[in-house]
Design an enzyme around this catalytic site. Structure first.
Site, PDB file in Angstrom:
ATOM      1  N   CYS A  52       2.513 -10.000  -5.439  1.00  0.00           N
ATOM      2  CA  CYS A  52       2.908 -11.356  -5.059  1.00  0.00           C
ATOM      3  C   CYS A  52       2.235 -12.403  -5.945  1.00  0.00           C
ATOM      4  O   CYS A  52       2.764 -13.501  -6.137  1.00  0.00           O
ATOM      5  CB  CYS A  52       2.535 -11.651  -3.604  1.00  0.00           C
ATOM      6  SG  CYS A  52       3.096 -10.434  -2.401  1.00  0.00           S
ATOM      7  N   ASP A  84      -1.535  -9.073   2.254  1.00  0.00           N
ATOM      8  CA  ASP A  84      -1.280  -8.514   3.578  1.00  0.00           C
ATOM      9  C   ASP A  84      -0.780  -7.076   3.477  1.00  0.00           C
ATOM     10  O   ASP A  84      -1.193  -6.201   4.245  1.00  0.00           O
ATOM     11  CB  ASP A  84      -0.239  -9.360   4.311  1.00  0.00           C
ATOM     12  CG  ASP A  84      -0.795 -10.711   4.735  1.00  0.00           C
ATOM     13  OD1 ASP A  84      -1.887 -11.077   4.267  1.00  0.00           O
ATOM     14  OD2 ASP A  84      -0.133 -11.405   5.520  1.00  0.00           O
ATOM     15  N   CYS A 197       7.100 -10.144  -1.211  1.00  0.00           N
ATOM     16  CA  CYS A 197       7.980  -9.237  -0.479  1.00  0.00           C
ATOM     17  C   CYS A 197       9.338  -9.906  -0.234  1.00  0.00           C
ATOM     18  O   CYS A 197       9.401 -11.058   0.188  1.00  0.00           O
ATOM     19  CB  CYS A 197       7.336  -8.820   0.826  1.00  0.00           C
ATOM     20  SG  CYS A 197       5.731  -8.015   0.595  1.00  0.00           S
ATOM     21  N   GLU A 448      -2.339  -8.490  11.595  1.00  0.00           N
ATOM     22  CA  GLU A 448      -0.940  -8.173  11.891  1.00  0.00           C
ATOM     23  C   GLU A 448      -0.805  -6.716  12.306  1.00  0.00           C
ATOM     24  O   GLU A 448      -1.517  -5.840  11.807  1.00  0.00           O
ATOM     25  CB  GLU A 448      -0.071  -8.441  10.657  1.00  0.00           C
ATOM     26  CG  GLU A 448       0.000  -9.909  10.289  1.00  0.00           C
ATOM     27  CD  GLU A 448       0.806 -10.162   9.038  1.00  0.00           C
ATOM     28  OE1 GLU A 448       1.086 -11.339   8.760  1.00  0.00           O
ATOM     29  OE2 GLU A 448       1.152  -9.197   8.328  1.00  0.00           O
ATOM     30  N   SER A 474       3.544  -9.048  11.329  1.00  0.00           N
ATOM     31  CA  SER A 474       4.078  -9.309   9.999  1.00  0.00           C
ATOM     32  C   SER A 474       5.492  -9.851  10.122  1.00  0.00           C
ATOM     33  O   SER A 474       6.199  -9.581  11.096  1.00  0.00           O
ATOM     34  CB  SER A 474       4.104  -8.006   9.197  1.00  0.00           C
ATOM     35  OG  SER A 474       4.962  -8.104   8.087  1.00  0.00           O
TER      36      SER A 474
END
Length: 563
Positions: A52, A84, A197, A448, A474
């Site tokens: 990312c 994450d 993502c 999460e 998430s």
């Protein structure tokens, strides 16, 4: 009267009492002319360890290189990021939500400390963008955000796959539905390169809604990470920030109650992540604007879900790009009267003006349903109250999960315990899985629960069980799930008192989540309950526990009253 463009940096560069400041700026290459140009901080969340973010420094370099062409000095600095997806299901996830406020603090610190006149943020992963938006609200200097863009999809057996595919494949492997070779093949091919993502997970939820909010240029949220359009956006950002300086148009001029509502409409219409609730509560607070859980429910009640996007749907952000991009979707919502087109944006024009000349949406792929015949007549985010959540909880109900669930509690004090129970076949049809002590203070950091929800989906239990938690989910999570339960277990919320076998009811129509336990029994359990010791007694998570507010107020850490 001509606007002074270097109103902050001139305190250093045109101040005879600051010889050291000027000497230091000459040392970085500024001459007698360029030292007096407006200085723009370029905040990059770039780092090598996450797809990312791995390309964000390259994008920031394009921005910096083009600053002189518009008479500005661009000065790049970095802030942090936490992946994450990499940390999911591990203690690394405890640091994810705290990173949002640390990012905001870092940007605020540098821009104030260095007296920059404006700010461009180049952000990629989930917490980068809300962190940057919070900083913009605190600073209130001409600012805009560049989203690093989405990753392209991977391929496996001719089908598109993405990061969520790996978590669900793991669940399928645990359930014996696929073998290790199949799982490894999916893992190898899910993420082909740079970019966030690709589904309507938290990164794209925040980027799309921030574009609607007015803090990024048109198409920023849908331009892919690796694309000519993304590079051109970085060039365009330099002229845009110059224009903002000339207009003296600041973030608090752009982000109003009405533009916040525009952002939330986009979250609901596109089926966005429940993390948007936490983030927009915090963003609103940074902009001194009122926003509550009930406002999310109101927007959800009046906004249809129209986008067939992952995780509950079929398509990815790269498909949105191919069909016309986010502005084409915003134009549909505007024409249907769901957005306020009079809100200002970082172009210096209104949202309506930005959308006048954009190409219409191409619905060849059937990504969007008509507003009059939506996938769901109201939004998927539902705010629940009840004796389990007297201060509120957040459910993500797209319509595929059902609207009512009643079952016996299966209680766990960590995600790891829950995943182990799924692997051992200890979860039965009709169970309401309870994961507690994973809230903002109890986690700490409100991790999460994607690993366990994906394992449940992969094991074929997605429609057979419900899951409730004082943690969060998430953007990739789907199923009958309720998170953000307040008060959290660490603070003695009723979720801390639940036991295996308790009958729990989740009624979406009534917006209720309740435990069917007598008052006498609850009193007995409460009398025996003791608050656990904090899991961390030093370091960033220890500080976080001491500062963080509840999820119902956005998990803010800037000194406001905590609950």
């Amino acid at each position: 009267m001509k606007t002074v463009l270097n109103k902050f940096s001139r305190n250093l560069t045109e101040n005879e009492d600051q010889p050291g400041s000027r000497a230091m700026l000459h040392a970085i290459g500024l001459d007698e002319k360029t030292i007096k140009l407006p200085q723009i901080g370029i905040a990059s969340a770039g780092y090598a360890g996450n797809p990312c973010n791995m390309h964000l420094n390259d994008l920031a370099a394009i921005v910096a290189a083009n600053m002189p062409s518009v008479g500005l000095t661009g000065l790049t600095f970095n802030t942090i990021g936490v992946s994450d997806a990499i940390g999911m299901g591990t203690q690394g996830m405890n640091f994810s939500l705290p990173s949002r406020d640390l990012i905001a603090d870092c940007i605020e610190t540098v821009v104030n400390g260095q007296w920059y006149d404006g700010l461009i943020t180049v952000m990629g992963c989930d917490k980068n963008m809300p962190g940057a938006a919070i900083a913009m609200g605190r600073l209130n200097r001409p600012s805009l955000m560049i989203y690093g863009g989405s990753i392209h999809s991977g391929r496996h057996k001719g089908e598109k796959i993405n990061i969520l595919s790996t978590f669900e494949a793991y669940g399928a492997k645990v359930a014996g539905l696929i073998d290790k070779d199949e799982l490894d093949a999916i893992i190898r091919h899910a993420c082909p390169g740079a970019g966030a993502c690709g589904g309507m997970y938290t990164a794209n939820t925040m980027s799309s809604s921030i574009e609607a909010l007015g803090l990024s240029l048109p198409y920023s949220s849908s331009n892919p990470a690796i694309s000519a359009e993304k590079k051109q956006e970085c060039v365009a950002a330099t002229a845009a920030i110059r224009h903002l300086l000339e207009l003296d148009l600041k973030p608090r001029d752009i982000v109003t109650r009405r533009s916040l509502e525009n952002a939330l409409v986009v979250v609901m219409a596109l089926g966005g992540s429940t993390n948007a609730v936490l983030h927009y509560l915090a963003i609103a607070q940074a902009f001194h604007l009122p926003l509550s859980l009930d406002d999310f429910q109101y927007i959800s009640n009046h906004t249809p879900l129209i986008a067939d996007l992952k995780p509950s749907g079929k398509y990815l952000m790269e498909d949105v790009h191919d069909c016309g991009g986010t502005p084409a979707i915003l134009k549909i919502l505007l024409d249907e009267g769901l957005l306020d087109g009079n809100c200002l944006t970082v172009t210096g024009k209104t949202l309506r003006a930005n959308l006048e000349e954009i190409a219409p949406w191409d619905n060849t792929l059937n990504i969007l349903s008509p507003v009059h015949n939506p996938l769901k007549s109201s939004g998927h985010i539902q705010i629940l109250y009840g004796n389990i959540a007297t201060q509120g909880a957040v459910a993500k109900i797209t319509g595929k999960e059902g609207l009512f669930f009643e079952g016996k509690a299966k209680v766990f004090d960590s995600e790891d315990e829950t995943v182990a129970a799924v692997k051992q076949g200890l979860i039965s049809k009709g169970n309401v899985i309870v994961i507690r002590f994973v809230g903002p203070k109890g986690g700490p950091g409100m991790p999460e629960m994607l690993k366990v929800t994906a394992a449940i989906m992969g094991a074929g239990l997605g429609k057979e069980v419900a899951l409730i938690t004082d943690g969060r989910f998430s953007g990739g999570t789907h199923g009958f799930v309720v998170g953000h339960i307040c008060p959290e277990a660490f603070d003695g919320g009723l979720i801390a008192l639940l036991k295996d076998g308790d009958l729990l009811t989740i009624d979406i129509r009534k917006q209720r989540i309740d435990a069917n336990i007598s008052a006498a029994e609850l009193d007995k359990r409460r009398a025996a309950w003791r608050q656990p010791a904090p899991k961390f007694t030093q370091g960033v998570l220890s500080k976080y526990v001491q500062l963080v507010s509840s999820a119902s107020t956005g998990c803010i850490t800037d000194g406001k009253t905590t609950s």
